[in-house]
Every structure is written in C-alpha cells, then in structure tokens.
Design a protein around this motif. Structure first.
Motif, PDB file in Angstrom:
ATOM      1  N   LEU A  66      -2.582   1.994   5.111  1.00 43.79           N
ATOM      2  CA  LEU A  66      -3.160   3.194   5.081  1.00 43.79           C
ATOM      3  C   LEU A  66      -4.218   3.112   6.302  1.00 43.79           C
ATOM      4  O   LEU A  66      -4.157   4.343   7.090  1.00 43.79           O
ATOM      5  CB  LEU A  66      -3.908   3.326   3.707  1.00 43.79           C
ATOM      6  CG  LEU A  66      -4.561   5.008   3.662  1.00 43.79           C
ATOM      7  CD1 LEU A  66      -3.056   5.800   3.641  1.00 43.79           C
ATOM      8  CD2 LEU A  66      -5.240   5.008   2.450  1.00 43.79           C
ATOM      9  N   HIS A  75       3.615   6.150  12.588  1.00 43.94           N
ATOM     10  CA  HIS A  75       3.740   6.029  11.229  1.00 43.94           C
ATOM     11  C   HIS A  75       3.344   7.203  10.377  1.00 43.94           C
ATOM     12  O   HIS A  75       2.575   7.950  11.085  1.00 43.94           O
ATOM     13  CB  HIS A  75       3.271   4.865  10.425  1.00 43.94           C
ATOM     14  CG  HIS A  75       3.822   3.705  11.475  1.00 43.94           C
ATOM     15  ND1 HIS A  75       5.021   3.130  11.684  1.00 43.94           N
ATOM     16  CD2 HIS A  75       2.703   2.657  12.169  1.00 43.94           C
ATOM     17  CE1 HIS A  75       5.093   2.334  12.337  1.00 43.94           C
ATOM     18  NE2 HIS A  75       3.730   1.763  12.752  1.00 43.94           N
ATOM     19  N   GLU A  76       3.691   7.317   9.069  1.00 47.54           N
ATOM     20  CA  GLU A  76       2.915   8.588   8.348  1.00 47.54           C
ATOM     21  C   GLU A  76       2.729   7.985   6.913  1.00 47.54           C
ATOM     22  O   GLU A  76       2.954   6.884   6.714  1.00 47.54           O
ATOM     23  CB  GLU A  76       4.034   9.759   8.292  1.00 47.54           C
ATOM     24  CG  GLU A  76       5.315   9.234   7.818  1.00 47.54           C
ATOM     25  CD  GLU A  76       6.276  10.570   8.001  1.00 47.54           C
ATOM     26  OE1 GLU A  76       7.252  10.567   7.293  1.00 47.54           O
ATOM     27  OE2 GLU A  76       6.118  11.250   9.035  1.00 47.54           O
ATOM     28  N   THR A  77       1.932   8.885   6.251  1.00 48.80           N
ATOM     29  CA  THR A  77       1.413   8.380   4.967  1.00 48.80           C
ATOM     30  C   THR A  77       2.596   7.820   4.049  1.00 48.80           C
ATOM     31  O   THR A  77       2.559   6.874   3.280  1.00 48.80           O
ATOM     32  CB  THR A  77       0.703   9.524   4.070  1.00 48.80           C
ATOM     33  OG1 THR A  77      -0.312   9.980   4.995  1.00 48.80           O
ATOM     34  CG2 THR A  77       0.400   9.022   2.917  1.00 48.80           C
ATOM     35  N   GLU A  78       3.708   8.722   3.955  1.00 47.39           N
ATOM     36  CA  GLU A  78       4.707   8.120   3.272  1.00 47.39           C
ATOM     37  C   GLU A  78       5.309   6.833   3.534  1.00 47.39           C
ATOM     38  O   GLU A  78       6.148   6.261   2.925  1.00 47.39           O
ATOM     39  CB  GLU A  78       5.900   9.091   3.364  1.00 47.39           C
ATOM     40  CG  GLU A  78       5.586  10.573   2.455  1.00 47.39           C
ATOM     41  CD  GLU A  78       4.823  11.247   3.103  1.00 47.39           C
ATOM     42  OE1 GLU A  78       4.370  11.147   4.530  1.00 47.39           O
ATOM     43  OE2 GLU A  78       4.057  12.159   2.528  1.00 47.39           O
ATOM     44  N   SER A  79       4.849   6.258   4.710  1.00 48.09           N
ATOM     45  CA  SER A  79       5.535   4.880   5.346  1.00 48.09           C
ATOM     46  C   SER A  79       4.753   3.965   4.813  1.00 48.09           C
ATOM     47  O   SER A  79       4.959   2.638   5.072  1.00 48.09           O
ATOM     48  CB  SER A  79       5.634   5.141   6.845  1.00 48.09           C
ATOM     49  OG  SER A  79       6.370   5.930   7.459  1.00 48.09           O
ATOM     50  N   VAL A  80       3.563   4.010   4.317  1.00 49.91           N
ATOM     51  CA  VAL A  80       2.735   2.821   3.828  1.00 49.91           C
ATOM     52  C   VAL A  80       3.574   1.776   2.738  1.00 49.91           C
ATOM     53  O   VAL A  80       4.257   2.365   1.787  1.00 49.91           O
ATOM     54  CB  VAL A  80       1.389   3.251   2.883  1.00 49.91           C
ATOM     55  CG1 VAL A  80       0.597   2.054   2.234  1.00 49.91           C
ATOM     56  CG2 VAL A  80       0.563   4.082   3.774  1.00 49.91           C
ATOM     57  N   ARG A  82       6.136   0.240   4.128  1.00 52.77           N
ATOM     58  CA  ARG A  82       7.321   0.014   4.828  1.00 52.77           C
ATOM     59  C   ARG A  82       7.184  -0.967   5.887  1.00 52.77           C
ATOM     60  O   ARG A  82       5.908  -1.078   6.584  1.00 52.77           O
ATOM     61  CB  ARG A  82       8.076   1.274   5.271  1.00 52.77           C
ATOM     62  CG  ARG A  82       8.254   2.157   4.134  1.00 52.77           C
ATOM     63  CD  ARG A  82       9.144   3.422   4.728  1.00 52.77           C
ATOM     64  NE  ARG A  82      10.197   2.991   5.280  1.00 52.77           N
ATOM     65  CZ  ARG A  82      11.056   3.772   5.999  1.00 52.77           C
ATOM     66  NH1 ARG A  82      10.644   4.927   6.503  1.00 52.77           N
ATOM     67  NH2 ARG A  82      12.526   3.336   6.639  1.00 52.77           N
ATOM     68  N   SER A  87       9.838   2.112   9.930  1.00 48.56           N
ATOM     69  CA  SER A  87       8.977   3.350   9.938  1.00 48.56           C
ATOM     70  C   SER A  87       9.209   4.000  11.246  1.00 48.56           C
ATOM     71  O   SER A  87       9.245   5.236  11.501  1.00 48.56           O
ATOM     72  CB  SER A  87       7.594   3.075   9.519  1.00 48.56           C
ATOM     73  OG  SER A  87       6.866   3.939   9.797  1.00 48.56           O
ATOM     74  N   THR A  91      11.104   7.535  12.683  1.00 47.81           N
ATOM     75  CA  THR A  91      10.517   8.545  13.488  1.00 47.81           C
ATOM     76  C   THR A  91      11.204   8.839  14.691  1.00 47.81           C
ATOM     77  O   THR A  91      11.300   9.973  14.931  1.00 47.81           O
ATOM     78  CB  THR A  91       8.896   8.320  13.811  1.00 47.81           C
ATOM     79  OG1 THR A  91       8.326   8.083  12.610  1.00 47.81           O
ATOM     80  CG2 THR A  91       8.236   9.216  14.605  1.00 47.81           C
TER      81      THR A  91
END
Length: 276
Positions: A66, A75-80, A82, A87, A91
């Motif tokens: 995070l 990266h994005e929040t949903e990638s935490v 991974r 990731s 993208t």
C-alpha cells in the motif's frame, strides 16, 4: 509495418521530423529492459509503452504494498499483494495492447544478468540498491548494451547514460558507473526510502526523463547524457549538469582491468536499500 490503429495512436510522433514513420517502426522493433517496477520504473514503463516500444522487459522480485502507491503509479490499490511485474504488465496492456511485456519475477544476480540483459537492445536502471547498480553496469559493459541509469533522493534525483563499450572520437573509452562512483557509500550512510521518505512526484520527473533518454538512444536523436550527469533539485526547482569522464584506474574498463566476467558479483553481500 504500422497498422491503421498504430498510425492513429502514434500520430503525434509521426508528425515529428525526428521520428516519423521510420522512427516509429524502429521503436516498435525495439526491446527495452527496465530494472525495477517501482518509483522510477512506473512512469518509465508507462511512457515507453505509450511510445510504442515493441517489447518491454520488467524485472522485479517484489510485491505491491500500500505504501508503494504514493509514487509507484503503474500499480493501483487492487494490485496490493500482487507481484509488481504482473501488476505493471496488466497496466501496460490496458494502455497499449500492441506492446509485448516480458516478465522476470526474480532478482537480477550474476548468474542470470548476462542472459537477461543480452536479450534486449537497451537497459534502463530503476533499481534501489548499489549492488544491483554495479552488477547491471558490469553486465551492460560485457553485453555491449547502453544503460540509462537514474537514482532518487527525498527531493532530488540524477540521470545519466552509459555506453562504456564504445570509445569517443579520440579513441578514449567512454565512462561507466564505476568511473562516476568508484565505490558504494559505507553501509548505513544512505537511508532507505522507508526511513528518509520521498516526494512521490520526484520519482515521476526522473522516470519521465529516463524514458525520454531511452527513446533518444533508440532513435539516435538529440544529445545524449553520455559523460554528463543530470541533477534535479526539486526544492530549488533547478536542473544542473556535471561532466565526468573515463577513469583509467577503474577495475572494469581501465588500463589494467581486474574484471573479465561477473564472477566478482557472485559472493557479493546482499544489497543495502537506497531511496526509490
């Protein structure tokens, strides 16, 4: 050849006389290796993908956390949780489906460096430790690959390009990382990003500049950063450039080289983290 979709996508490149159709096709045929999908690698990967680089290799053995998201914009929040490689690839494919992404979810070590580096046309270093930087420098020298290297501090950064396998017009070898930094700093003198902190957008500035230099090297346009260290001070809103040259005493490419392969890296200590 470029497809109709690619012609529309890269229109702003195609009208540039320095790029045009021939240059865009050269970018499409190019293979770029990015070391690290972190603060530097994130904007670098995004802009290389947007530019139409045919294949982008991404090597990173870490997972997304995070606290990465403040600067690691690929990266994005949903990638935490991974792997950063996967990731980043997801993208890239959403941004430009024409780009092939080759993933190395591993660490760059002496045993794999030459085979990985040798599979690409140029390398961009966004690593976060000195051991990797010296290893990559040496691997690019032996594999005869250009290296565009950047590094970050809390409010500053630096960028340069190495083509140490070449000589200049006068026959003098071009410098490498060991000419600029003969030895890493003592342990404990450079705090990790988690300790020192970093303004996230600083990573964006340097990563974008790194992407520009990679494209310039691939196309052979403009003046590169070989023998020049570009320094960025965010607090003073200032750029400056320092000249540097070949060190005849450096152990890699000096007059009496000590290193003829990467075996000196095999027993190296685990790298100490530096800001990224």
């Amino acid at each position: 050849m470029l497809t109709n979709d690619e012609i529309a996508r890269y229109r702003r490149h195609l009208v540039l006389k320095e790029i045009g159709g021939e240059g865009q096709q050269r970018l499409k045929a190019s293979r770029v290796l990015v070391i690290g999908a972190g603060g530097l690698g994130s904007p670098l990967i995004l802009y290389l993908a947007a530019a139409g680089i045919g294949q982008i290799g991404v090597i990173d053995n870490d997972t997304v956390s995070l606290d990465n998201l403040q600067r690691q914009i690929v990266h994005e929040t949903e990638s935490v949780g991974r792997p950063k490689t996967r990731s980043a690839a997801a993208t890239v494919w959403r941004l430009n489906p024409h780009v092939d992404v080759k993933l190395y979810t591993t660490r760059l070590v002496a045993e794999n460096a030459l085979s990985i580096v040798g599979a690409f046309d140029i390398v961009a270093d966004g690593s976060d430790n000195f051991a990797t930087r010296y290893l990559l420098n040496d691997a690019c020298y032996f594999a005869k690959r250009p290296l565009v290297a950047a590094a970050l501090g809390p409010f500053d950064g630096q960028l340069t390009t190495f083509r140490a396998f070449e000589t200049d017009e006068g026959g003098t070898p071009r410098p490498n990382y060991r000419c600029l930094f003969p030895a890493p700093p003592p342990d404990g003198t450079v705090p990790a990003c988690s300790e020192a902190g970093i303004l996230g957008a600083v990573a964006g500035v340097l990563g974008c500049l790194q992407a520009v230099e990679v494209v310039k090297e691939l196309l052979g346009i403009g003046e590169g950063l070989v023998g020049r260290l570009l320094l960025y001070d965010a607090l003073q809103a200032r750029f400056s450039t320092v000249q540097y040259g070949w060190d005849p005493d450096n152990p890699l490419s000096g007059k009496n080289p000590l290193y003829t392969d990467l075996s000196h890296h095999v027993t190296a200590k685990a790298p100490a983290a530096v800001p990224q």
